[in-house]
Design an enzyme around this catalytic site. Sequence first.
Site, PDB file in Angstrom:
ATOM      1  N   ASP A   1      -8.205   4.076  -2.592  1.00  0.00           N
ATOM      2  CA  ASP A   1      -9.313   3.691  -2.995  1.00  0.00           C
ATOM      3  C   ASP A   1     -10.600   3.635  -2.315  1.00  0.00           C
ATOM      4  OD1 ASP A   1      -9.644   0.232  -2.688  1.00  0.00           O
ATOM      5  OD2 ASP A   1      -8.435   1.467  -1.548  1.00  0.00           O
TER       6      ASP A   1
ATOM      7  N   HIS B   1      -1.011   8.937  -2.711  1.00  0.00           N
ATOM      8  CA  HIS B   1      -1.946   8.664  -3.844  1.00  0.00           C
ATOM      9  C   HIS B   1      -3.208   8.157  -3.145  1.00  0.00           C
ATOM     10  CE1 HIS B   1      -3.239   5.792  -6.998  1.00  0.00           C
ATOM     11  NE2 HIS B   1      -3.789   4.841  -6.002  1.00  0.00           N
TER      12      HIS B   1
ATOM     13  N   ASP C   1       7.324  11.304  -3.340  1.00  0.00           N
ATOM     14  CA  ASP C   1       6.314  11.860  -3.099  1.00  0.00           C
ATOM     15  C   ASP C   1       5.638  12.179  -4.312  1.00  0.00           C
ATOM     16  OD1 ASP C   1       5.298  15.119  -1.561  1.00  0.00           O
ATOM     17  OD2 ASP C   1       4.032  12.879  -1.643  1.00  0.00           O
TER      18      ASP C   1
ATOM     19  N   GLU D   1       0.841   5.582  -1.029  1.00  0.00           N
ATOM     20  CA  GLU D   1      -0.521   5.638  -0.596  1.00  0.00           C
ATOM     21  C   GLU D   1      -0.824   5.871   0.920  1.00  0.00           C
ATOM     22  OE1 GLU D   1      -4.531   2.880  -2.041  1.00  0.00           O
ATOM     23  OE2 GLU D   1      -2.559   2.039  -1.972  1.00  0.00           O
TER      24      GLU D   1
END
Length: 820
Positions: free
Chosen positions: A204, A527, A575, A584
Amino acid sequence: MPLATSARGVLRHAVTALVGLALAAGGLTAAALPAHSAAAAADVQVRVNQLGYLPDGPKRATVVSSATGPLPWQLRDWSGTVAASGTTTVHGTDEASGQSTHLVDFGAYTATGTGFTLVVDGRASHPFDISASLYDGLRADSMSFFYQQRSGIAIDAGLGGSAYARPAGHLGVAPNKGDTSVPCRAGVCDYRLDVRGGWYDAGDQGKYVVNGGISVWELVNSFERARRAGGDGALGDSTLRVPERGNGVPDVLDEARWELEFLLRMQVPAGRPMAGMAFHKVHDAEWTSLPTRPELDDQQRELHSPSTAATLNLAATAAQCARVYAPYDAAFAARCLDAARRAWAAAKANPNVLAPATDNTGGGAYEDADVSDEFYWAAAELLATTGEAQFRDAVTASPQHTRPADGFWWGGTASLGRITLATVPGVALPADDLVRLRGLLTAAADGYLATMAGQGYAVPIPATGYVWGSNGSVANNAMILAVAYELTGRQEYRAGALESMDYLLGRNAPDLSYVTGYGERSSENQHHRFWAHQNDASLPHPPAGSFAGGPNAGLEDPVAKAKLPGCAPAACYVDDIGSYSTNEVAINWNASLAWLAAFAAERRGTPAVPEVRATPAAVAVPEGGSAAVGVRLSAAPAQSVTVTVARSSGDQDLAAPTGTNLVFTPANWATAQQVSVYAAQDADAVSGSATFTVAGPGVRSATFTATEVDDDAAPPASCAVTYRVGDSWGNGFTATVTVKNTGASAVSGWTLGWSFAGDQLVSSAWNATVTQSGSAVTARDAGWNAALAPGDSASLGFQATYSGTNAAPARYTLNGVLCS
């Protein structure tokens, strides 16, 4: 941003916030995209480190086989020629993976080459190399990950690669709202703050002080450790792909400074409520959609309430900054120390401002109900940097000081403090305390070795340890093993750290390297909001050196739940970009990987001959009195060494006690031992000097000089002083004061005095001991710069606060005599 759990059961991130998002944004479904997984693993039963092995390191592999007896193995070179052979050792069921396993040890083979394979019972491993330079590329790429994660700067194609070039994110350029003027969440504060820069935390685009703290500490500590080992050149200037290369500062410190500057900006300004505390985090008001490039994020950014944990992270890392950056940028080091002191004082005044688990909209909560470990870590760093009694008292009074060393993570940082206290030379703790601390760390390392010995894959976590971010736990525990190697020189600890790397790079249940670009079969769909090729073909895969979170038996995302039902703990990995709970990336995990890669990449040929180090190199001794010099070694000796201190030339009035012998062992080589130098009382007015040699068998000798500070009548000093303000900001500034001896006689020991015309208040200083009473300031030499021959100069620097005007002092005195 990844979740993580610990023995305290703290969750890193609001799962429910991402469950719907990961599936809805971009149309991801559990079965929509192809992915590696344990169930889909290629039919290769011989698990190796797919990057390879060091010639002088351990070389073991795991074979998945239900055979009850030993199997024949062959090590074959690139041409198929058999280079070594033997039979496997049957291990049996590996609890974490549920697989029946055998072990292969080909460590006796020390030749080098590329394209080796290990063949067991007709089945071949992935190819690998054996090379002393094996980890050089990973050392650079795992560090360069942080440049790619920078906020507030354009990523240059020439440094990051054309696929990763992008404009600066979150600088207030539309559609960004930016990080240059960020408001608080409602009810937190009534002002805005410039919190630009730093690293995006994970997949993020939030920025979190508590995770930034451990991450930047690991990068800076990597440099500190390498410097002690003599390998800091590999992390020096122009060794990484960063825009600051070529500036004379080690590149790893340039990279860490990008985050440190952000952490400093997160401190509550003076004059505001809770001044000195650190805001816990800054991120979008709602979870950022997947995928979103940083410069295209149009959400409002928000500052979240200050917390004691964040404040102590700032205190610890800023204190470390002050220690490590001082040789490269004294003004920045002084800023760091001032921030560390203010953060420590603020945390002491607000010891229970805890981040709540409910603050999880738009970003992870990073909640933490116990900050005793952060208090210990911060006190340890401040003690190592300042040597002050208040921080020694805080360290020794902490309940953490006598507890066993444990694995560390963002919410459990006590062992970071233990590492600093045990390894930084000259820490002002009693010798028995240091011995005990080092014993705690080696005992923890012994526990990890015992755990590894009972497994089929030699991983320093138990079968119950496969939680969110398990690969980070593996890397952190491997760091403890490497620290134990530094403290003792025992090869089993180095072997344990390197075998942990074997696991991360392919010797594991999924038969997969968790590091992008390293190994024939590696993770490539971690991610991430903008390394999102699996979700959007116009975007890139993660760059080489990106580190996946790893197996998570909790299956805390919908993709993992759909693809991995019933998985054994060590095989609970997929994955897939949608599997944020197993796949992530995060800065704290990559920091551990970078630390380990730098450790593994160091050449370990014939051990270097330890050097004797004497600090300070020049000392002033008052007539009739004494002064202390600290003596230590630069590296662990192979066996105990006795060094002798003796005057080799110069004034016979200066002497060390006859027969001064210091004993250094492989365990205490880094602890400075004090030598006293005495100056005899005499009737002359001459300040003599002498050279002392510190030498012993099997070490390179060192010298230091001592100069007598005569107390008999001497001509008055003649001097000239220049005063220059350097950096200036808001209510603070740094200044440099230079005093020149313009007389005909030498000055042996100096005290410089002046008075401020305004309300300037010195908060920290360097190259002198500075005290202040009212407006009057007194600066005394630091010992090593006490002697000023005619025409010589000495400079000191300080940082101060002020309001109103900031006029320079009008007059100065040297040793009580007015300067011109």
